[in-house]
Design a protein around this motif. Sequence first.
Motif, PDB file in Angstrom:
ATOM      1  N   THR A 111       0.678  -1.021   0.183  1.00 19.97           N
ATOM      2  CA  THR A 111      -0.167   0.211  -0.037  1.00 19.97           C
ATOM      3  C   THR A 111       0.750   1.149   0.092  1.00 19.97           C
ATOM      4  O   THR A 111       0.423   2.156  -0.611  1.00 19.97           O
ATOM      5  CB  THR A 111      -0.947   0.207   1.714  1.00 19.97           C
ATOM      6  OG1 THR A 111      -1.294  -1.545   1.359  1.00 19.97           O
ATOM      7  CG2 THR A 111      -1.727   1.097   1.118  1.00 19.97           C
ATOM      8  N   ARG A 114       2.521   1.227  -3.543  1.00 22.22           N
ATOM      9  CA  ARG A 114       1.224   2.134  -4.627  1.00 22.22           C
ATOM     10  C   ARG A 114       1.402   3.672  -4.032  1.00 22.22           C
ATOM     11  O   ARG A 114       0.608   4.562  -5.372  1.00 22.22           O
ATOM     12  CB  ARG A 114       0.402   1.486  -4.015  1.00 22.22           C
ATOM     13  CG  ARG A 114      -0.657   1.811  -5.719  1.00 22.22           C
ATOM     14  CD  ARG A 114      -2.320   0.611  -4.843  1.00 22.22           C
ATOM     15  NE  ARG A 114      -3.150   0.694  -6.157  1.00 22.22           N
ATOM     16  CZ  ARG A 114      -4.775  -0.192  -5.681  1.00 22.22           C
ATOM     17  NH1 ARG A 114      -4.579  -0.708  -5.127  1.00 22.22           N
ATOM     18  NH2 ARG A 114      -5.169   0.133  -7.095  1.00 22.22           N
ATOM     19  N   THR A 124      -4.492   9.073  -8.906  1.00 26.05           N
ATOM     20  CA  THR A 124      -5.109   8.702  -7.503  1.00 26.05           C
ATOM     21  C   THR A 124      -4.430   7.333  -7.297  1.00 26.05           C
ATOM     22  O   THR A 124      -4.560   6.634  -8.827  1.00 26.05           O
ATOM     23  CB  THR A 124      -6.528   8.605  -8.040  1.00 26.05           C
ATOM     24  OG1 THR A 124      -7.679   8.142  -8.963  1.00 26.05           O
ATOM     25  CG2 THR A 124      -7.207  10.179  -7.903  1.00 26.05           C
ATOM     26  N   ASP A 126      -6.375   4.304  -7.392  1.00 27.48           N
ATOM     27  CA  ASP A 126      -6.731   3.542  -7.962  1.00 27.48           C
ATOM     28  C   ASP A 126      -6.245   3.428  -9.174  1.00 27.48           C
ATOM     29  O   ASP A 126      -6.841   2.710  -9.649  1.00 27.48           O
ATOM     30  CB  ASP A 126      -8.132   3.806  -8.082  1.00 27.48           C
ATOM     31  CG  ASP A 126      -8.478   4.872  -8.576  1.00 27.48           C
ATOM     32  OD1 ASP A 126      -8.533   6.681  -8.036  1.00 27.48           O
ATOM     33  OD2 ASP A 126      -9.449   5.069  -9.603  1.00 27.48           O
ATOM     34  N   LYS A 127      -5.395   4.548  -9.721  1.00 31.83           N
ATOM     35  CA  LYS A 127      -5.030   4.620 -11.114  1.00 31.83           C
ATOM     36  C   LYS A 127      -4.302   3.460 -11.313  1.00 31.83           C
ATOM     37  O   LYS A 127      -3.598   3.380 -12.215  1.00 31.83           O
ATOM     38  CB  LYS A 127      -5.002   5.569 -11.717  1.00 31.83           C
ATOM     39  CG  LYS A 127      -5.972   6.462 -12.271  1.00 31.83           C
ATOM     40  CD  LYS A 127      -7.024   5.938 -12.821  1.00 31.83           C
ATOM     41  CE  LYS A 127      -8.438   6.752 -12.945  1.00 31.83           C
ATOM     42  NZ  LYS A 127      -9.543   6.489 -13.892  1.00 31.83           N
ATOM     43  N   SER A 129      -2.140  -0.121 -11.008  1.00 32.80           N
ATOM     44  CA  SER A 129      -2.150  -0.796 -10.904  1.00 32.80           C
ATOM     45  C   SER A 129      -1.467  -2.088  -9.962  1.00 32.80           C
ATOM     46  O   SER A 129      -0.210  -2.178 -10.541  1.00 32.80           O
ATOM     47  CB  SER A 129      -2.635  -2.040 -12.381  1.00 32.80           C
ATOM     48  OG  SER A 129      -1.683  -2.508 -13.367  1.00 32.80           O
TER      49      SER A 129
END
Length: 393
Positions: A111, A114, A124, A126-127, A129
């Motif tokens: 996390t 990321r 963001t 969530d963009k 992967s």
Amino acid sequence: MSKLGSIGARLHRGEVSYDFIGKRRLWFTISIVLVVVSLAGLFARGLALGIEFKGGVEYQTNVKVTSSTVDDFTAAVKATNAKDLGDPIVTTVNNDKVSIQTRPLSQDDITKVRTAVAKQAGVTVDKVSTQQIGASWGSQIANKAIWALIVFLVLVFLVIWAYFREPKASMAAIIALVHDVTITVGVYALIGFDVTPSTVIGVLTILGYSLYDTVVVFDKVRENTRGITGNNRFTYSDATNLAVNQTIVRSINTTLIALLPVGSILVVGTFVLGTGPLKDLSLALFVGIAVGAYSSIFIAPALLAVFKEREPGMQALRRRVLAKRGGTVTTASGAPVPVAATAGATAVGNEPAARKQDRPKAGTPVASSRPVKSSSGAGRPQPSRKPRSKRGK
């Protein structure tokens, strides 16, 4: 007919010949050097195993690629201080995507990395992967690849033995295949391309290609050497050399035709796409096809000739042939000059001037006090037949 086509036709008929087998020490030396360099690169640098084999986490996101993209994302990922992070591998895909690979991490560290990647890319979370790949999965692929290679080599040995009824042909083919694989893997180690499942597929594919070319040459050798011990005109090495000359144009043509599209894929995968299975697959195919063509012409037939010349029958044949030649017709490397299968054929070597003057031209009938046996394209003696007008009723 083009000049190249004319040369190919003359090679096939045995009118001209290059002493491939007589210069086998040169080819073996070149191969030994290539294998040693490949093994040195393999043990010194090792293979750059892809994430599929060593496991880890891969992050991908869209970003405008610049000259500093790789350095910027590397620094951003390292700044997270994730446990057991190591050195992240950052690569760009085209001009609009970045890929970051790290060692296996805990969920909290995944996390954190990321989030850092999303911040650096200006998108963001969530963009971004993520894909986790366990090392056990890569280990399973590696084990299956090794087993596939072993099974392939065993089946190749048995099939060639059954087809040619000659275990020495199987041994020569297997040694040539190992030679091809070693050099291909060594090139991967020296260049530093990632070894992925696509690489494994490419290596297994080139084995089939190399084997196909070798079997074609061996088939011509078998045709040229059928009943060879019943004559005193040429040795097994001479007949093998003739077979290589008869098939070399075909081998060169098929190799070039195969290398052109594979080379195009390699250029596109390396310089346009930058990464991905196309690059990994095409490099293995390109190197393997080139090395396989070399081994099928210079290595496998020469090995077969070396193995066969150790047989007592072939040694006796060689003594008879050399005795008939006076033991003076040799190549620059010290090997006997191959006797071409057709009348008036020329061979590469140091043939005495007196013999060159006495040798009849191609197509010129030779007078003899006894019936002259005709020869096929392979130089095998054939039973003579009387003219129809003189046959008994």
